[in-house]
Design a protein around this motif. Structure first.
Motif, PDB file in Angstrom:
ATOM      1  N   PRO A  72    -136.290  29.185  67.302  1.00  0.00           N
ATOM      2  CA  PRO A  72    -136.061  30.177  66.248  1.00  0.00           C
ATOM      3  C   PRO A  72    -136.080  29.530  64.867  1.00  0.00           C
ATOM      4  O   PRO A  72    -135.743  28.354  64.715  1.00  0.00           O
ATOM      5  N   VAL A  73    -136.477  30.298  63.889  1.00  0.00           N
ATOM      6  CA  VAL A  73    -136.497  29.850  62.501  1.00  0.00           C
ATOM      7  C   VAL A  73    -135.214  30.351  61.846  1.00  0.00           C
ATOM      8  O   VAL A  73    -134.822  31.504  62.031  1.00  0.00           O
ATOM      9  N   THR A  74    -134.540  29.478  61.108  1.00  0.00           N
ATOM     10  CA  THR A  74    -133.337  29.891  60.393  1.00  0.00           C
ATOM     11  C   THR A  74    -133.575  29.780  58.900  1.00  0.00           C
ATOM     12  O   THR A  74    -134.352  28.954  58.439  1.00  0.00           O
ATOM     13  N   ASP A  75    -132.909  30.629  58.185  1.00  0.00           N
ATOM     14  CA  ASP A  75    -133.016  30.727  56.730  1.00  0.00           C
ATOM     15  C   ASP A  75    -134.414  31.188  56.323  1.00  0.00           C
ATOM     16  O   ASP A  75    -135.370  31.068  57.048  1.00  0.00           O
ATOM     17  N   GLY A  76    -134.456  31.735  55.157  1.00  0.00           N
ATOM     18  CA  GLY A  76    -135.720  32.238  54.658  1.00  0.00           C
ATOM     19  C   GLY A  76    -135.628  32.416  53.167  1.00  0.00           C
ATOM     20  O   GLY A  76    -134.664  31.994  52.549  1.00  0.00           O
ATOM     21  N   PRO A  77    -136.578  33.090  52.610  1.00  0.00           N
ATOM     22  CA  PRO A  77    -136.563  33.291  51.154  1.00  0.00           C
ATOM     23  C   PRO A  77    -135.724  34.495  50.742  1.00  0.00           C
ATOM     24  O   PRO A  77    -136.008  35.149  49.766  1.00  0.00           O
ATOM     25  N   PHE A  78    -134.688  34.816  51.533  1.00  0.00           N
ATOM     26  CA  PHE A  78    -133.875  35.997  51.284  1.00  0.00           C
ATOM     27  C   PHE A  78    -132.430  35.589  51.048  1.00  0.00           C
ATOM     28  O   PHE A  78    -131.985  34.575  51.563  1.00  0.00           O
ATOM     29  N   PRO A  79    -131.661  36.400  50.310  1.00  0.00           N
ATOM     30  CA  PRO A  79    -130.229  36.095  50.206  1.00  0.00           C
ATOM     31  C   PRO A  79    -129.601  36.252  51.577  1.00  0.00           C
ATOM     32  O   PRO A  79    -129.950  37.154  52.333  1.00  0.00           O
ATOM     33  N   GLU A  80    -128.726  35.343  51.914  1.00  0.00           N
ATOM     34  CA  GLU A  80    -128.089  35.397  53.223  1.00  0.00           C
ATOM     35  C   GLU A  80    -126.921  36.369  53.196  1.00  0.00           C
ATOM     36  O   GLU A  80    -126.265  36.544  52.182  1.00  0.00           O
ATOM     37  N   THR A  81    -126.663  36.994  54.331  1.00  0.00           N
ATOM     38  CA  THR A  81    -125.562  37.953  54.386  1.00  0.00           C
ATOM     39  C   THR A  81    -124.236  37.290  54.073  1.00  0.00           C
ATOM     40  O   THR A  81    -123.324  37.943  53.596  1.00  0.00           O
ATOM     41  N   LYS A  82    -124.119  35.975  54.303  1.00  0.00           N
ATOM     42  CA  LYS A  82    -122.866  35.300  53.961  1.00  0.00           C
ATOM     43  C   LYS A  82    -122.615  35.367  52.462  1.00  0.00           C
ATOM     44  O   LYS A  82    -121.490  35.254  52.010  1.00  0.00           O
ATOM     45  N   ASP A  83    -123.671  35.540  51.671  1.00  0.00           N
ATOM     46  CA  ASP A  83    -123.532  35.692  50.228  1.00  0.00           C
ATOM     47  C   ASP A  83    -123.301  37.143  49.835  1.00  0.00           C
ATOM     48  O   ASP A  83    -123.010  37.424  48.681  1.00  0.00           O
ATOM     49  N   LEU A  84    -123.496  38.054  50.766  1.00  0.00           N
ATOM     50  CA  LEU A  84    -123.475  39.464  50.429  1.00  0.00           C
ATOM     51  C   LEU A  84    -122.332  40.242  51.053  1.00  0.00           C
ATOM     52  O   LEU A  84    -121.616  40.952  50.376  1.00  0.00           O
ATOM     53  N   ILE A  85    -122.176  40.160  52.361  1.00  0.00           N
ATOM     54  CA  ILE A  85    -121.257  41.047  53.072  1.00  0.00           C
ATOM     55  C   ILE A  85    -119.961  40.328  53.415  1.00  0.00           C
ATOM     56  O   ILE A  85    -119.963  39.338  54.133  1.00  0.00           O
ATOM     57  N   ALA A  86    -118.857  40.841  52.880  1.00  0.00           N
ATOM     58  CA  ALA A  86    -117.538  40.248  53.116  1.00  0.00           C
ATOM     59  C   ALA A  86    -116.887  40.826  54.367  1.00  0.00           C
ATOM     60  O   ALA A  86    -116.088  40.173  55.018  1.00  0.00           O
ATOM     61  N   GLY A  87    -117.196  42.061  54.675  1.00  0.00           N
ATOM     62  CA  GLY A  87    -116.601  42.706  55.833  1.00  0.00           C
ATOM     63  C   GLY A  87    -117.038  44.150  55.896  1.00  0.00           C
ATOM     64  O   GLY A  87    -117.767  44.636  55.035  1.00  0.00           O
ATOM     65  N   TRP A  88    -116.577  44.835  56.928  1.00  0.00           N
ATOM     66  CA  TRP A  88    -116.990  46.215  57.117  1.00  0.00           C
ATOM     67  C   TRP A  88    -115.896  46.997  57.823  1.00  0.00           C
ATOM     68  O   TRP A  88    -115.004  46.420  58.441  1.00  0.00           O
ATOM     69  N   MET A  89    -116.000  48.296  57.693  1.00  0.00           N
ATOM     70  CA  MET A  89    -115.110  49.207  58.405  1.00  0.00           C
ATOM     71  C   MET A  89    -115.954  50.389  58.868  1.00  0.00           C
ATOM     72  O   MET A  89    -116.780  50.901  58.117  1.00  0.00           O
TER      73      MET A  89
END
Length: 135
Positions: A72-89
């Motif tokens: 599998p390929v990891t990382d790409g030219p996109f913002p990672e969700t770790k930079d975006l999503i803190a949590g959800w409900m």
């Protein structure tokens, strides 16, 4: 009843984020924010509107297939969700108006100095049924 996903984001463009990021809060301010979130979730449990919630770790990566016989390929030219999503409900409510009301309330969680952060939350309904293709 309809299910909705409320997404909390770590970072927003400055024109949308008028609060100090959590990594600049004191431990007591973080504790107050988490307590607000927990109390909010408990009220929704009591009303039967709560489905699930999770805070997310900042670690994570994008993964995609590398092709047959390749890793599998990891990382790409996109913002990672770790930079975006803190949590959800996930909530299960009578409709859109109630979902908006609850998202607005969750947006008022305390932040720096105990002031409501009024963060933007992403509110998305679950897809009721899969789309079909007709010819």
């Amino acid at each position: 009843m309809a299910k909705y996903l409320m997404l909390k984001h770590y970072r927003m463009p400055s024109e949308y984020m008028d609060y100090t990021p959590m990594d600049q809060w004191s431990p007591a301010e973080i504790d107050a924010h988490v307590a607000y979130m927990n109390d909010f979730a408990q009220r929704l449990r009591d009303s039967g509107e709560f489905v699930d919630s999770q805070a997310l770790s900042p670690e994570g990566t994008f993964v995609r297939s590398g092709g047959e016989g390749r890793p599998p390929v990891t990382d790409g030219p996109f913002p990672e969700t770790k930079d975006l999503i803190a949590g959800w409900m996930v909530i299960d409510v009578d409709g859109w108006d109630r979902a908006v009301e609850l998202a607005g309330e969750l947006s008022a969680a305390p932040g720096l100095g105990g002031e409501p952060i009024r963060e933007w939350l992403e509110l998305r309904p679950f897809l009721g049924q899969s789309p079909t293709v007709t010819e």
